[in-house]
Design an enzyme around this catalytic site. Structure first.
Site, PDB file in Angstrom:
ATOM      1  N   SER A 223       0.826  -1.210   0.000  1.00 51.77           N
ATOM      2  CA  SER A 223       0.000   0.000   0.000  1.00 51.77           C
ATOM      3  C   SER A 223       0.857   1.256   0.000  1.00 51.77           C
ATOM      4  O   SER A 223       2.032   1.230   0.361  1.00 51.77           O
ATOM      5  CB  SER A 223      -0.914   0.006   1.213  1.00 51.77           C
ATOM      6  N   LYS A 224       0.207   2.337  -0.376  1.00 55.23           N
ATOM      7  CA  LYS A 224       0.886   3.630  -0.473  1.00 55.23           C
ATOM      8  C   LYS A 224       1.394   4.101   0.883  1.00 55.23           C
ATOM      9  O   LYS A 224       2.355   4.849   0.965  1.00 55.23           O
ATOM     10  CB  LYS A 224      -0.103   4.670  -0.997  1.00 55.23           C
ATOM     11  N   ARG A 225       0.718   3.674   1.949  1.00 55.71           N
ATOM     12  CA  ARG A 225       1.094   4.145   3.279  1.00 55.71           C
ATOM     13  C   ARG A 225       2.541   3.800   3.628  1.00 55.71           C
ATOM     14  O   ARG A 225       3.177   4.489   4.395  1.00 55.71           O
ATOM     15  CB  ARG A 225       0.159   3.559   4.334  1.00 55.71           C
ATOM     16  N   LYS A 226       3.026   2.692   3.044  1.00 54.93           N
ATOM     17  CA  LYS A 226       4.384   2.251   3.391  1.00 54.93           C
ATOM     18  C   LYS A 226       5.440   2.848   2.459  1.00 54.93           C
ATOM     19  O   LYS A 226       6.594   2.455   2.500  1.00 54.93           O
ATOM     20  CB  LYS A 226       4.459   0.719   3.306  1.00 54.93           C
ATOM     21  N   GLY A 227       5.046   3.725   1.588  1.00 52.05           N
ATOM     22  CA  GLY A 227       6.024   4.322   0.664  1.00 52.05           C
ATOM     23  C   GLY A 227       5.467   4.340  -0.745  1.00 52.05           C
ATOM     24  O   GLY A 227       4.363   3.873  -0.994  1.00 52.05           O
TER      25      GLY A 227
END
Ligand code: GLU
Length: 483
Positions: free
Chosen positions: A255-259
């Site tokens: 996911s985008k949250r991790k980079g």
């Protein structure tokens, strides 16, 4: 069966190209190249509502900047064009006509309100939401009258009743579904533009695609597509649905949250294309040996569909860092300088290119990405800040550090600054004469000159910073350590 291997990717210009798309692209490329076949880039722009301007150019540039090329496409042409779906509307018209004639498709004039209403009722009754075939049995005359009156319509696929659709996916094995569970899919929308399901089948057939390698998210669409092949009496390509990337914590999709997740963002971070490709090669495929480092050429030679993973791989950014460090260290001084220069130019107001040429080899062996190289080396070119909290964790004894820095200033003032070996000698002599611990001594110097505790070899940077600036910085830290 098509004997020539022809693969394709079919990006929709609805936004940035995802790193997972790039893996799909790489595997299609490799399969075609390995077999001396053709690799095609087709633009699937039938969803005009989601069209993002500039996305086509962006996607093509991404693929090229990753080091891949294609044999047929909107820019390079080919014998099976046009390669953009909105330029193929006449073709789809012809083929939908064939399905209508054969009774595999029908006109539907239902309004959105009506469709919403039946969906609501079905949901309430816990039924699978499906079109209720209200328009299935309209007569030819009724259809003609409605069309003449300008009533909007779509064209739907007529699902056979209670039939098993079966296909073999090279990764997932045999997949079966009963047509009773499938909706009468829209094939042509009210604006006359086909839906993905229809256009993809017509195009893959006409473009003689032999293998469809695509993301797992399309697997549920495949039975509908297989049926369309059957309606037309066409051969079905080999299907191969690739796994999705998982987050390192194993709790779901990357996911985008991790980079960052877009293919471009990794290049912008300063990952090299060969490192990215090498990383992607092993994210869904394994060579069957311990070999990890593959050039694109080697990968093409060894790639095989039999060794595709069935289990979703973890998108391990540390592994990507490992590949990037590896490929960065293979660069010659000049190559690395050329790679890192645009990153410095982008981040810094001013860069002395001559100095950067000297600095670049010092950064190469200490950095993971090109962007990180800028962070490591920027103190050479611009004013620095001292983060006193961070400094205090590295300099335990402020009095001692001030003493060291004052002593260094004295010898720097006295000595010539031209050669770094000379500076090195003078400094070592000083540290020994005063019996300073070398660790404390060089840490104070390093922090004084750069503001950081991690730098390229600091003495080698000193001639680049210049004598006056070095002395000013050390004086400044002495002052700041007092407060
Ligand atoms: N246009 C689809 C996409 O955006 C292509 C799916 C397929 O490869 O069939 O990924």
């Amino acid at each position: 069966m098509n004997t020539r291997v022809r693969t394709r990717i079919a990006p929709s210009p609805t936004g940035a190209y995802h790193i997972g798309h790039m893996r799909t692209c790489l595997y299609n490329y490799a399969l075609a190249r390995k077999n001396g076949g053709d690799f095609i880039v087709r633009i699937e722009d039938t969803d005009q509502k989601r069209y993002v301007s500039g996305a086509i150019e962006g996607i093509l540039a991404d693929i090229r900047d990753y080091g891949l090329d294609w044999d047929e496409g909107i820019d390079v042409g080919g014998d099976f064009g046009p390669y953009k779906q909105t330029e193929r509307l006449e073709i789809y018209k012809k083929y939908i006509g064939e399905l209508l004639d054969k009774g595999y498709a029908y006109y539907c004039f239902c309004s959105q309100e009506r469709l919403d209403k039946i969906r609501e009722i079905q949901k309430k009754n816990k039924q699978i939401p499906k079109y209720d075939r209200h328009c299935l049995n309209l007569t030819k005359e009724e259809i003609e009258t409605k069309i003449k009156a300008g009533q909007p319509y779509v064209i739907r696929m007529k699902m056979p009743e209670n039939e098993i659709v079966e296909f073999n996916d090279l990764v997932r094995g045999t997949i079966k579904i009963n047509t009773n569970d499938l909706d009468d899919q829209v094939l042509i929308k009210s604006d006359g533009i086909p839906t993905y399901h229809f256009a993809v089948v017509v195009d893959d057939h006409l473009m003689k695609i032999s293998h469809v390698l695509r993301g797992e998210e399309w697997i549920s669409s495949t039975p509908k597509q297989i049926l369309l092949y059957k309606f037309f009496g066409w051969n079905v390509p080999v299907f191969c649905h690739l796994t999705v990337f998982l987050d390192p914590d194993g709790r779901g999709k990357m996911s985008k949250r991790k980079g960052s997740v877009s293919a471009r963002s990794f290049l912008d971070e300063g990952y090299l294309s060969e490192a990215l490709l090498n990383f992607l090669m092993l994210l869904g495929w394994n060579p069957g040996t311990d070999k990890e480092i593959f050039s694109l050429e080697e990968f093409v030679k060894e790639f095989s569909l039999e060794r595709l993973h069935k289990k979703s791989p973890i998108f391990d950014r540390k592994k990507l860092d490992y590949f990037n460090s590896y490929y960065i260290r293979l660069k010659t001084d000049n190559q690395f300088f050329d790679l890192v220069k645009p990153f410095f130019k982008k981040e810094l107001a001013e860069v002395d290119v001559k100095k950067l040429k000297v600095l670049a080899p010092l950064l190469r062996d200490r950095t993971v990405t090109l962007k990180q190289a800028v962070e490591l080396g920027r103190f050479v070119f611009e004013e620095i800040e001292y983060d006193l909290d961070a400094i205090e964790t590295k300099i335990k004894d402020k009095n001692l550090a001030r003493q060291i820095l004052s002593d260094i200033i004295v010898v720097l003032k006295k000595n010539d600054f031209e050669s770094q070996t000379m500076i090195q000698d003078v400094l070592i002599k000083l540290a020994e004469a005063k019996n300073y611990n070398k660790g404390d001594f060089f840490m104070a110097l390093r922090i004084g000159l750069s503001g950081n505790s991690v730098t390229p070899p600091i003495v080698e940077c000193m001639p680049l910073i210049g004598k006056e600036t070095c002395i000013d910085r050390l004086k400044r830290l002495i002052k700041e350590l007092k407060e």
